[in-house]
Design an enzyme around this catalytic site. Structure first.
Site, PDB file in Angstrom:
ATOM      1  N   ALA A 190       0.934  -0.655  -0.134  1.00  0.00           N
ATOM      2  CA  ALA A 190      -0.160   0.077  -0.286  1.00  0.00           C
ATOM      3  C   ALA A 190       0.700   1.615  -0.138  1.00  0.00           C
ATOM      4  CB  ALA A 190      -0.290  -0.503   1.134  1.00  0.00           C
ATOM      5  N   GLU A 199       3.878  -6.128   7.402  1.00  0.00           N
ATOM      6  CA  GLU A 199       3.552  -4.751   7.956  1.00  0.00           C
ATOM      7  C   GLU A 199       3.484  -4.555   9.228  1.00  0.00           C
ATOM      8  OE1 GLU A 199       2.392  -6.578   5.491  1.00  0.00           O
ATOM      9  OE2 GLU A 199       0.600  -6.054   4.614  1.00  0.00           O
ATOM     10  N   GLY A 241       0.844  -5.440   0.697  1.00  0.00           N
ATOM     11  CA  GLY A 241      -0.803  -5.222  -0.071  1.00  0.00           C
ATOM     12  C   GLY A 241      -0.408  -5.743  -1.541  1.00  0.00           C
ATOM     13  N   GLU A 289      -0.283 -10.164  -1.622  1.00  0.00           N
ATOM     14  CA  GLU A 289      -2.250  -9.445  -0.539  1.00  0.00           C
ATOM     15  C   GLU A 289      -2.653  -9.276  -2.067  1.00  0.00           C
ATOM     16  OE1 GLU A 289      -2.038  -6.787   2.152  1.00  0.00           O
ATOM     17  OE2 GLU A 289      -3.104  -8.736   3.450  1.00  0.00           O
TER      18      GLU A 289
HETATM   19  N1  T1G Z   1       4.885   3.308  -0.190  1.00  0.00           N
HETATM   20  C1  T1G Z   1       5.247   4.992  -0.234  1.00  0.00           C
HETATM   21  N2  T1G Z   1       6.765   4.771  -1.066  1.00  0.00           N
HETATM   22  C2  T1G Z   1       7.527   3.994  -0.424  1.00  0.00           C
HETATM   23  C3  T1G Z   1       6.517   2.119  -0.033  1.00  0.00           C
HETATM   24  C4  T1G Z   1       5.494   2.487   0.501  1.00  0.00           C
HETATM   25  N3  T1G Z   1       4.966   0.894   0.167  1.00  0.00           N
HETATM   26  N4  T1G Z   1       7.770   1.763  -0.380  1.00  0.00           N
HETATM   27  C5  T1G Z   1       9.051   2.353  -0.483  1.00  0.00           C
HETATM   28  N5  T1G Z   1       8.389   3.455  -0.759  1.00  0.00           N
HETATM   29  C6  T1G Z   1       9.201   4.657  -1.254  1.00  0.00           C
HETATM   30  C7  T1G Z   1      10.477   5.073  -0.062  1.00  0.00           C
HETATM   31  O1  T1G Z   1       9.848   5.776   0.440  1.00  0.00           O
HETATM   32  C8  T1G Z   1      11.733   5.426  -1.391  1.00  0.00           C
HETATM   33  O2  T1G Z   1      10.654   7.418  -1.442  1.00  0.00           O
HETATM   34  C9  T1G Z   1      10.878   5.022  -2.375  1.00  0.00           C
HETATM   35  O3  T1G Z   1      10.074   4.448  -2.306  1.00  0.00           O
HETATM   36  C10 T1G Z   1      12.356   3.801  -2.118  1.00  0.00           C
HETATM   37  O4  T1G Z   1      12.695   3.356  -1.252  1.00  0.00           O
HETATM   38  C11 T1G Z   1      -2.841  -3.407   3.199  1.00  0.00           C
HETATM   39  C12 T1G Z   1      -1.367  -2.478   4.901  1.00  0.00           C
HETATM   40  C13 T1G Z   1      10.503  -2.037  -1.268  1.00  0.00           C
HETATM   41  C14 T1G Z   1      11.793  -3.369   0.162  1.00  0.00           C
HETATM   42  O5  T1G Z   1       6.055  -1.960   3.385  1.00  0.00           O
HETATM   43  O6  T1G Z   1      10.683  -2.639   1.685  1.00  0.00           O
HETATM   44  O7  T1G Z   1       0.907  -2.882   1.742  1.00  0.00           O
HETATM   45  O8  T1G Z   1      13.332   8.280  -0.535  1.00  0.00           O
HETATM   46  O9  T1G Z   1      15.510   4.095  -0.296  1.00  0.00           O
HETATM   47  O10 T1G Z   1      15.585  -0.270  -0.870  1.00  0.00           O
HETATM   48  O11 T1G Z   1      -1.133  -4.464   3.994  1.00  0.00           O
HETATM   49  O12 T1G Z   1      10.995   0.528   0.000  1.00  0.00           O
HETATM   50  O13 T1G Z   1      13.080   7.622  -3.001  1.00  0.00           O
HETATM   51  O14 T1G Z   1      11.154   9.201  -1.723  1.00  0.00           O
HETATM   52  O15 T1G Z   1      13.903   1.628   0.711  1.00  0.00           O
HETATM   53  O16 T1G Z   1      15.246  -0.453  -2.697  1.00  0.00           O
HETATM   54  C15 T1G Z   1       4.092  -2.543   3.647  1.00  0.00           C
HETATM   55  C16 T1G Z   1       8.039  -1.024   2.667  1.00  0.00           C
HETATM   56  C17 T1G Z   1       3.595  -1.746   3.247  1.00  0.00           C
HETATM   57  C18 T1G Z   1       7.529  -2.451   2.270  1.00  0.00           C
HETATM   58  C19 T1G Z   1      12.612  -1.023  -1.402  1.00  0.00           C
HETATM   59  N6  T1G Z   1       4.990  -2.657   2.340  1.00  0.00           N
HETATM   60  N7  T1G Z   1       9.510  -0.900   1.591  1.00  0.00           N
HETATM   61  O17 T1G Z   1      13.691  -1.093  -1.421  1.00  0.00           O
HETATM   62  O18 T1G Z   1      13.902   1.290  -2.047  1.00  0.00           O
HETATM   63  S1  T1G Z   1       1.830  -1.432   4.313  1.00  0.00           S
HETATM   64  C20 T1G Z   1       6.670  -2.319   3.332  1.00  0.00           C
HETATM   65  C21 T1G Z   1      10.146  -0.751   1.265  1.00  0.00           C
HETATM   66  C22 T1G Z   1       1.315  -2.539   3.564  1.00  0.00           C
HETATM   67  C23 T1G Z   1      -1.553  -3.996   3.509  1.00  0.00           C
HETATM   68  C24 T1G Z   1      -0.407  -3.032   3.994  1.00  0.00           C
HETATM   69  C25 T1G Z   1      11.749  -0.455   0.120  1.00  0.00           C
HETATM   70  C26 T1G Z   1      11.426  -1.754  -1.065  1.00  0.00           C
HETATM   71  P1  T1G Z   1      12.507   8.171  -1.523  1.00  0.00           P
HETATM   72  P2  T1G Z   1      13.873   2.229  -0.820  1.00  0.00           P
HETATM   73  P3  T1G Z   1      14.663  -0.260  -1.867  1.00  0.00           P
END
Ligand code: T1G
Length: 701
Positions: free
Chosen positions: A62, A124, A101, A104
């Site tokens: 998400a 999450e 998500g 999912e």
């Molecule tokens: N939403 C918004 N921005 C995100 C994002 C996300 N989910 N993931 C990464 N970014 C942005 C991050 O802030 C950065 O921005 C850029 O992307 C590159 O990220 C319903 C509710 C995917 C492994 O927790 O683990 O889904 O600094 O530097 O090292 O059940 O990003 O460039 O402006 O980390 O290559 C669940 C979180 C959400 C994944 C890539 N998903 N992200 O790593 O790049 S909750 C996560 C990561 C959810 C559902 C629930 C990593 C990555 P900027 P980065 P990276």
């Protein structure tokens, strides 16, 4: 469709392509685009639907930036229902990291294919959340409750081949071109008449779950994730997956997800998620600053730190040359590395081959002349400025031009070290935290003359070796250790005022610290602080100050290394045991210097330990030593095990309110003396203006 989701028919296969850089997060536009595309496919000639993503990864979750804002339609559950209820098979084509998500969405598809390098996961919990779109209901149905518990409570991704073994992925696509491979896979499914395989149609037999499994999980998780609340709710969701029909289980999951989404713990953990990424950005450094090549690294000093640093580079495939003063020291250093790798091997976190490959990347020498081909040198000898200056002068004489010369010093003057060379522009600090191969934080210390490309290269190298980098300017102790002074001082002052060591430590451990300050002192060695104090002339002449720590060292009680310090330690388990002898000594010493002991609340313990930290943090910000308040939070969460569910010391101060922090510091000053409690000017200014550190940070740009 939309500019982030496109739709095309390739032969008889519908292809939905998501293109929402950088990570294809499920923004409102992406959700709407996927829903429109799946709906379109229901009415056209397509026989199956492939869902894939452009760019570097499948949907990574998400859009975390949307959290805390009013929800926008279509919600994720409606997209999943449209996919699951599709009249034709929907196939997720996964590359990069299908997370949260995103995974999912893939689980709602009828089939999942992936390239071997892809990973899937439900992280999450690392945001203080739980999978809120069916992950807790679908994963146990397909991979089993035990595997689901591990995947969801660890938040760690699994590689596609392992995911296939778990039943989470159906096919590994060997083709170079995932999209083409997925289309062929879809055609195969159609030709073979493969059914619309819906995970929701699987039920779990409660008898397959051993009695007491969930209660045992709750107890284990409570110990592991201090101060966090998501783990317990994840267990409740898994119980629902076993005991309730799918739709009721989904409802239960949504309820618990919503509770977490509005929790202060999750807000703090989401703050740290973005703070970690922001810390990697240096304000006055253009993003396109060129970087130097780093293909080989030298480590000067093969002690615990040097060995740990060498492992950080070998672990990511960078050859390391370790230099020691003589063969005996070198062999000892190589032995430390081998021992550490064997411990990792023993935990099953590495294969023999991997261990062999990494050890092979680390070679040793006792001759500086061998450093002629390295691109970066990290000095990690003991904390003596003159010795460091000698080493840097030698490096200046043997290293090729353009080599980055870094010191791992904890608090020595990086500019003085740089001045020992003819190339101060190539010198900076890389302050690792012990054990260097485990702790995530790397303080990058920018000298007065450090060149921009040296800085940019070092920050990038820090990320490459899987560190969380935070930039510091030069000062005594940089960010973390400078702030720690008051924290450790007050922990011992509290003993003189009436606390036992156990009371101080348990108050902080109940707050969420991994280990209280006194137990931490026993671990690090009380003699370390004792020696550091001997050389200092700035300490107030106060009989209370570090009195117990000093006496313990003079009694030969250095801490764990001598079997006793503030506590006794079990020789077998190394478990700490409250020591009545120390508690009696504390009372006697207080009486000896006329300190009237009193009952002290846990609240006062937290205030007296954390407020000096916050106050010094305010000074560090005002002096420009740290770039922003959230960088300080990153330092403390990743370098000092400050609980992530509290967001770091500056975020925590903002939640308390800076006026309350300021007023309490003034109260302590009036009671305990201004030599310890001088409110930082910035803290005073923000308290009086009713502002937060975060607001001040935003105003700084
Ligand atoms: N939403 C918004 N921005 C995100 C994002 C996300 N989910 N993931 C990464 N970014 C942005 C991050 O802030 C950065 O921005 C850029 O992307 C590159 O990220 C319903 C509710 C995917 C492994 O927790 O683990 O889904 O600094 O530097 O090292 O059940 O990003 O460039 O402006 O980390 O290559 C669940 C979180 C959400 C994944 C890539 N998903 N992200 O790593 O790049 S909750 C996560 C990561 C959810 C559902 C629930 C990593 C990555 P900027 P980065 P990276």
């Amino acid at each position: 469709m939309s500019d982030v989701v496109s739709y095309e028919l390739v032969d008889n296969i519908a292809v939905i392509s998501v293109n929402n850089p950088p990570v294809n997060a499920l923004s409102q536009a992406v959700r709407e685009g996927i829903l429109d595309a799946v709906t379109t496919a229901q009415g056209d000639a397509s026989e199956a639907i492939v869902l894939h993503c452009e760019g570097r990864t499948f949907i990574a979750g998400a859009d975390i930036k949307e959290f805390g804002k009013p929800p926008q339609e279509p919600g994720l559950p409606s997209i999943l229902s449209a996919i699951e209820d599709s009249s034709k098979p929907v196939i997720a084509a996964i590359h990069g990291t299908a997370l949260g998500g995103g995974f999912e969405v893939a689980l709602a598809c009828h089939y999942r294919c992936a390239i071997a390098s892809a990973k899937v996961g439900l992280p999450e919990v690392k945001l203080g959340l739980l999978p809120g779109a069916g992950g807790t209901q679908r994963v146990p149905r397909i991979a089993g409750v035990k595997a689901a518990l591990e995947l969801i409570t660890s938040g760690n991704p699994v590689a596609a081949p392992k995911a296939k073994d778990m039943g989470l992925v159906d096919e590994i696509i060997a083709a170079e071109d995932l999209k083409a491979g997925a289309i062929e896979y879809a055609k195969g499914l159609v030709e073979s008449g493969a059914p619309l395989k819906r995970i929701r149609d699987i039920t779990i037999d409660p008898a397959t779950v051993e009695p007491g499994f969930f209660d045992a999980a709750r107890k284990r998780l409570a110990r592991r994730a201090r101060g966090q609340i998501a783990q317990d709710k994840i267990v409740s969701c898994l119980e629902a997956a076993v005991n309730l029909p799918m739709d009721e289980g989904l409802q239960r999951e949504r309820e618990l997800f919503r509770e977490l989404l509005t929790s202060p713990e999750s807000a703090a953990m989401r703050h740290i998620f973005f703070a970690e990424r922001l810390a990697a950005k240096i304000k006055d450094l253009p993003r396109d600053t060129p970087r130097r090549e780093v293909n080989k690294v030298a480590i000067i000093g093969g002690g615990t730190m040097g060995g740990g640093i060498a492992m950080c580079f070998a672990n990511v495939g960078i050859p390391v040359l370790m230099l020691e003063i003589d063969d005996e020291a070198l062999q000892r250093g190589m032995g430390i590395i081998e021992k550490n790798y064997k411990i990792t091997l023993g935990k099953g976190k590495m294969t023999e081959d991997q261990m062999g490959q990494r050890i092979a990347l680390i070679t040793g020498t006792t001759d500086y002349a061998d450093l002629g081909d390295v691109d970066m040198v990290i000095e990690a000898v003991f904390e003596n400025l003159e010795l460091k200056k000698e080493i840097f002068a030698k490096l200046d004489g043997v290293c090729k031009p353009g080599v980055i010369l870094a010191t791992n010093t904890s608090y020595q003057d990086v500019d003085a070290i740089a001045a020992a060379t003819s190339r101060p522009q190539d010198v900076l600090g890389m302050h690792f935290f012990s054990p260097a191969n485990v702790m995530k934080l790397l303080e990058v210390v920018r000298g007065e003359k450090t060149a921009d490309d040296v800085l940019a290269t070092t920050m990038a190298i820090g990320k490459r070796i899987n560190k969380v980098c935070a930039l510091s300017r030069v000062c005594y102790g940089f960010i973390g250790n400078r702030m720690l002074g008051g924290y450790g001082r007050e922990a011992q002052m509290l003993l003189m005022d009436g606390c036992t060591p156990s009371q101080v430590d348990s108050a902080l451990e109940k707050f969420g610290m991994a280990m209280g300050p006194l137990a931490m002192g026993d671990l690090a060695g009380l003699d370390v602080g004792y020696k550091a104090r001997q050389g200092r002339t700035d300490l107030p002449d106060d009989p209370k100050l570090y009195r117990i720590g000093t006496l313990l060292v003079e009694m030969g009680r250095y801490g764990q290394k001598t079997g006793s310090g503030f506590y006794q330690y079990d020789a077998e388990t190394r478990a700490r045991i409250a020591d009545p002898e120390v508690e009696a000594m504390i009372k006697a010493e207080a009486a000896k210097i006329g300190v009237e002991q009193r009952d002290i609340s846990d609240e006062e313990i937290l205030q007296r330990c954390f407020y000096p930290l916050i106050n010094e943090g305010a000074r560090i910000l005002f002096e420009g030593i740290a770039q922003r308040p959230s960088d300080i939070d990153v330092v403390y969460v990743f370098g000092y095990a400050f609980p992530v569910a509290k967001g770091g010391p500056m975020y925590y101060a903002d939640q308390i309110g800076l006026k309350q922090v300021y007023d309490k510091i003034c109260e302590f000053r009036d009671r305990d003396g201004e030599q310890y409690w001088q409110p930082a000017p910035l803290l005073k200014q923000l308290a009086e203006a009713g502002k937060t550190f975060a607001e001040w940070g935003s105003e700084q740009g």
